[in-house]
Design an enzyme around this catalytic site. Structure first.
Site, PDB file in Angstrom:
ATOM      1  N   ARG A 164      -3.892   8.832  -9.874  1.00  0.00           N
ATOM      2  CA  ARG A 164      -5.100   9.034 -10.675  1.00  0.00           C
ATOM      3  C   ARG A 164      -6.337   9.335  -9.834  1.00  0.00           C
ATOM      4  O   ARG A 164      -7.375   9.720 -10.355  1.00  0.00           O
ATOM      5  CB  ARG A 164      -5.353   7.813 -11.560  1.00  0.00           C
ATOM      6  CG  ARG A 164      -4.530   7.890 -12.836  1.00  0.00           C
ATOM      7  CD  ARG A 164      -4.946   6.824 -13.799  1.00  0.00           C
ATOM      8  NE  ARG A 164      -4.347   5.536 -13.480  1.00  0.00           N
ATOM      9  CZ  ARG A 164      -4.862   4.372 -13.867  1.00  0.00           C
ATOM     10  NH1 ARG A 164      -5.998   4.338 -14.540  1.00  0.00           N
ATOM     11  NH2 ARG A 164      -4.248   3.244 -13.556  1.00  0.00           N
ATOM     12  N   GLY A 174       0.320  -8.010 -16.108  1.00  0.00           N
ATOM     13  CA  GLY A 174       1.322  -9.039 -16.345  1.00  0.00           C
ATOM     14  C   GLY A 174       0.631 -10.263 -16.920  1.00  0.00           C
ATOM     15  O   GLY A 174      -0.445 -10.640 -16.485  1.00  0.00           O
ATOM     16  N   ARG A 179     -50.353  28.734  32.056  1.00  0.00           N
ATOM     17  CA  ARG A 179     -50.309  29.627  30.896  1.00  0.00           C
ATOM     18  C   ARG A 179     -51.070  30.898  31.255  1.00  0.00           C
ATOM     19  O   ARG A 179     -51.859  30.906  32.214  1.00  0.00           O
ATOM     20  CB  ARG A 179     -50.958  28.960  29.682  1.00  0.00           C
ATOM     21  CG  ARG A 179     -52.434  28.677  29.872  1.00  0.00           C
ATOM     22  CD  ARG A 179     -53.019  27.844  28.738  1.00  0.00           C
ATOM     23  NE  ARG A 179     -54.450  27.669  28.890  1.00  0.00           N
ATOM     24  CZ  ARG A 179     -55.100  26.560  28.557  1.00  0.00           C
ATOM     25  NH1 ARG A 179     -54.445  25.517  28.075  1.00  0.00           N
ATOM     26  NH2 ARG A 179     -56.394  26.494  28.707  1.00  0.00           N
ATOM     27  N   ASN A 188      -7.853   2.358  -9.113  1.00  0.00           N
ATOM     28  CA  ASN A 188      -6.866   3.379  -9.461  1.00  0.00           C
ATOM     29  C   ASN A 188      -7.486   4.744  -9.700  1.00  0.00           C
ATOM     30  O   ASN A 188      -6.786   5.742  -9.722  1.00  0.00           O
ATOM     31  CB  ASN A 188      -6.101   2.965 -10.720  1.00  0.00           C
ATOM     32  CG  ASN A 188      -5.243   1.749 -10.446  1.00  0.00           C
ATOM     33  OD1 ASN A 188      -4.434   1.745  -9.523  1.00  0.00           O
ATOM     34  ND2 ASN A 188      -5.449   0.689 -11.206  1.00  0.00           N
ATOM     35  N   ALA A 218       0.833  -1.210   0.000  1.00  0.00           N
ATOM     36  CA  ALA A 218       0.000   0.000   0.000  1.00  0.00           C
ATOM     37  C   ALA A 218       0.862   1.253   0.000  1.00  0.00           C
ATOM     38  O   ALA A 218       0.515   2.260   0.610  1.00  0.00           O
ATOM     39  CB  ALA A 218      -0.925  -0.009   1.213  1.00  0.00           C
ATOM     40  N   ALA A 219       2.005   1.178  -0.688  1.00  0.00           N
ATOM     41  CA  ALA A 219       2.920   2.328  -0.645  1.00  0.00           C
ATOM     42  C   ALA A 219       2.722   3.290  -1.804  1.00  0.00           C
ATOM     43  O   ALA A 219       3.182   4.423  -1.756  1.00  0.00           O
ATOM     44  CB  ALA A 219       4.369   1.826  -0.627  1.00  0.00           C
ATOM     45  N   LYS A 247      -4.801   6.862  -1.247  1.00  0.00           N
ATOM     46  CA  LYS A 247      -5.780   6.054  -1.979  1.00  0.00           C
ATOM     47  C   LYS A 247      -6.451   5.000  -1.097  1.00  0.00           C
ATOM     48  O   LYS A 247      -7.674   4.834  -1.148  1.00  0.00           O
ATOM     49  CB  LYS A 247      -5.100   5.387  -3.175  1.00  0.00           C
ATOM     50  CG  LYS A 247      -6.042   4.497  -3.951  1.00  0.00           C
ATOM     51  CD  LYS A 247      -5.526   4.135  -5.310  1.00  0.00           C
ATOM     52  CE  LYS A 247      -4.447   3.096  -5.272  1.00  0.00           C
ATOM     53  NZ  LYS A 247      -4.087   2.640  -6.633  1.00  0.00           N
ATOM     54  N   TYR A 250      -2.987  -6.496  -1.688  1.00  0.00           N
ATOM     55  CA  TYR A 250      -2.793  -5.098  -2.105  1.00  0.00           C
ATOM     56  C   TYR A 250      -3.841  -4.220  -1.439  1.00  0.00           C
ATOM     57  O   TYR A 250      -5.024  -4.586  -1.395  1.00  0.00           O
ATOM     58  CB  TYR A 250      -2.902  -4.997  -3.637  1.00  0.00           C
ATOM     59  CG  TYR A 250      -1.841  -5.855  -4.295  1.00  0.00           C
ATOM     60  CD1 TYR A 250      -0.619  -5.310  -4.670  1.00  0.00           C
ATOM     61  CD2 TYR A 250      -2.032  -7.227  -4.445  1.00  0.00           C
ATOM     62  CE1 TYR A 250       0.382  -6.111  -5.207  1.00  0.00           C
ATOM     63  CE2 TYR A 250      -1.036  -8.040  -4.968  1.00  0.00           C
ATOM     64  CZ  TYR A 250       0.169  -7.472  -5.351  1.00  0.00           C
ATOM     65  OH  TYR A 250       1.160  -8.271  -5.864  1.00  0.00           O
ATOM     66  N   ARG A 254     -32.320  10.069  17.518  1.00  0.00           N
ATOM     67  CA  ARG A 254     -30.882  10.220  17.770  1.00  0.00           C
ATOM     68  C   ARG A 254     -30.399   9.174  18.778  1.00  0.00           C
ATOM     69  O   ARG A 254     -31.186   8.435  19.361  1.00  0.00           O
ATOM     70  CB  ARG A 254     -30.608  11.642  18.229  1.00  0.00           C
ATOM     71  CG  ARG A 254     -30.807  12.656  17.086  1.00  0.00           C
ATOM     72  CD  ARG A 254     -30.762  14.080  17.582  1.00  0.00           C
ATOM     73  NE  ARG A 254     -29.558  14.344  18.362  1.00  0.00           N
ATOM     74  CZ  ARG A 254     -29.449  15.316  19.266  1.00  0.00           C
ATOM     75  NH1 ARG A 254     -30.471  16.121  19.500  1.00  0.00           N
ATOM     76  NH2 ARG A 254     -28.331  15.480  19.930  1.00  0.00           N
TER      77      ARG A 254
END
Ligand code: UD1
Ligand code: CA
Length: 457
Positions: free
Chosen positions: A16, A139, A440, A227, A10-11, A23, A102, A333
């Site tokens: 792109r 490859g 009130r 990529n 992961a270097a 990335k 990878y 929430r």
């Protein structure tokens, strides 16, 4: 069996992506690419992840600083995939099996990886390959007349004839650390790119008389590397569609499988119906017969059988029990619990509150830090004033309380069982069981009064 360790590359810079974010930190289904890789490695029993980082290393390390099973390897200069794996080897147990992965190939299945690990022996290594219509850039896998893999040739080093091969290298392989320790130091960078190619170990294995066992993924998307943002979006859609298919196979109706996003895990019972544009985040469980309307966001929630959630509701860290109804336009929430048959209607916000069985908060209210008893009815426009600017205070409405519309409940406050609050009240003190509280301004009617008139010009 030897232990399995992963070396994750992961270097690379990920030019792109055109991003300041490394990335491998870009999210896929709500989780960084690298987190997907780490998770699938854990799924197949990998005990240590040696992660090779370079560009953006500090941010990547910081993001995963809680993961004790990662050991970081710095590759300052990216001299090739073989060089990257070599940097990791000093920390790898020499008796282990190594799985090379990878950081930008996120969707491998555990089955595919296991099939590769299973073939590793002192006589054989496992290589993941895939057949592509258009193999450009990859490859190529070279085989001898008997079909045995003998080498990988990179596109830039390939002859025209070799470029015709459509079986390509995914880069993913499994082999013994002992073999890597012998072969990696012998790699040369005498090739078109001047890099130390990891792929050259294949020819070394074949040359040493070992079998290179190839395996293929179930889906080509499993081995797709990211990529560009366009590829990321493509793989996101594919992944979401897979999840949608699984849900439908399990008995869920989706009005449009292309408009559903699950960023985490969703478990659903039978006969659940999901309308369009629902986003699920984190861990969500839906009981049977749940129906969810369009445009809802649901994060880390437990939702019981028969619950109906109407359009445009936002639910976060909440528990909703059987047959309760929520929305449209409701916001639940963190810390909200709705008991059976409770009803929360439109433009209602509820935070850190327990809403009892059959209680109703139907219109335009804020209920915070409250305990609302069974069958309580809260009228439109009721607000719990739970915050004095410094501290939060609790509101307790015991069972069968009726709160008239437009009431302010100034916490801390307790309203006893069966009490009634007149509309428009500002309640600042305790109300006893069964009492009527009205707080009130009194109405005055004046006869001798005329409206102001416009001054003549
Ligand atoms: C590599 C393979 C190729 C395969 C393809 C599949 C080699 C020599 N080639 O080519 O056979 O078809 O992957 O995608 O292995 N990386 C590092 N440090 C480095 C070099 C690379 O960490 O020094 C990382 C990159 O971040 C990247 C991955 O390794 O994620 C692949 O490197 P890259 O140079 O892109 O290899 P490819 O040319 O794609
Ligand atoms: Ca690449």
């Amino acid at each position: 069996m030897p232990s399995v360790e992963a070396v994750i590359l992961a270097a690379g810079q990920g030019t792109r992506m055109k991003s300041s974010l490394p990335k491998v930190l870009h999210p896929l289904a709500g989780k960084p690419l690298l987190a997907h890789v780490l998770d699938v490695a854990r799924d197949v029993g990998v005990v240590r992840m040696h992660t090779v980082v370079g560009h953006g290393a500090d941010r990547v390390k910081e993001y995963f600083s809680d993961c004790a099973d990662i050991s970081w390897v710095d590759q300052v200069e990216q001299l090739g995939t073989g060089h990257a794996v070599l940097q990791a080897m000093p920390a790898v147990d020499p008796d282990s099996t190594v799985l090379v992965l990878y950081g930008d190939v996120p969707l491998l299945s555990p089955q595919t990886l296991q099939s590769l690990i299973d073939v590793v022996s002192p006589e054989s290594i496992g290589l993941l390959t895939v057949n592509l219509e258009d193999p450009t850039g990859y490859g190529r896998i070279l085989r001898d007349q008997d079909g045995h893999v003998v080498a990988i040739v990179e596109e830039k080093d390939a002859t025209e004839e070799q470029k015709q091969v459509r079986e390509v290298n995914t880069g993913i392989l499994a082999l013994r650390a002992a073999d890597l320790n012998r072969w990696l130091p012998a790699l040369s960078n005498d090739n078109a790119q001047g890099e130390y190619y990891l792929t050259d170990v294949i020819a070394m294995a074949a040359g040493a008389g070992m079998r290179v066992e190839s395996r293929q993924p179930c889906y080509p998307q499993e081995v797709e590397g990211i990529n560009s943002r366009s590829q990321l979006a493509g793989i996101e859609r594919w992944y979401q569609l897979q999840q949608a298919e699984q849900l439908m196979a399990g008995g869920v109706t989706l009005y449009d499988p292309g408009r559903l996003d699950i960023r985490g895990s969703l478990v659903a019972g039978q006969d659940v119906t999901l309308d369009v544009n629902i986003v699920f985040e984190g861990e969500v469980r839906l009981g049977s017969g749940v129906s969810i309307g369009p445009n809802c966001v649901i994060s880390n929630a437990l939702i019981g059988d028969g619950v109906t959630i109407h359009a445009n509701s936002i639910i976060e860290e909440a528990e909703i029990h059987d047959n309760a109804t929520v929305g449209p336009f409701a916001r639940l929430r963190p810390g909200t619990v709705l008991e059976h048959e409770a009803k929360v209607g439109n433009f209602v916000e509820i935070k850190k509150s327990h809403i009892g069985v059959g209680a109703k908060v139907n219109h335009l209210s804020y209920i915070g830090d409250s305990d609302v008893g069974e069958r309580v009815n809260i009228g439109a426009g009721t607000i719990t004033c739970n915050y004095d600017g410094v501290n939060k205070h609790k509101t307790i409405l015991e069972s069968d309380v009726f709160v008239g519309s437009n009431t302010s409940l100034v916490a801390p406050v307790i309203v006893g069982a069966g009490a009634t609050i007149g509309a428009g009240s500002t309640i600042t003190g305790k109300v006893g069981k069964g009492q009527l509280a009205i707080a009130r301004g009194k109405q005055r009617n004046l006869d001798s009064w005329s409206r102001p008139k416009k001054n003549p010009q």
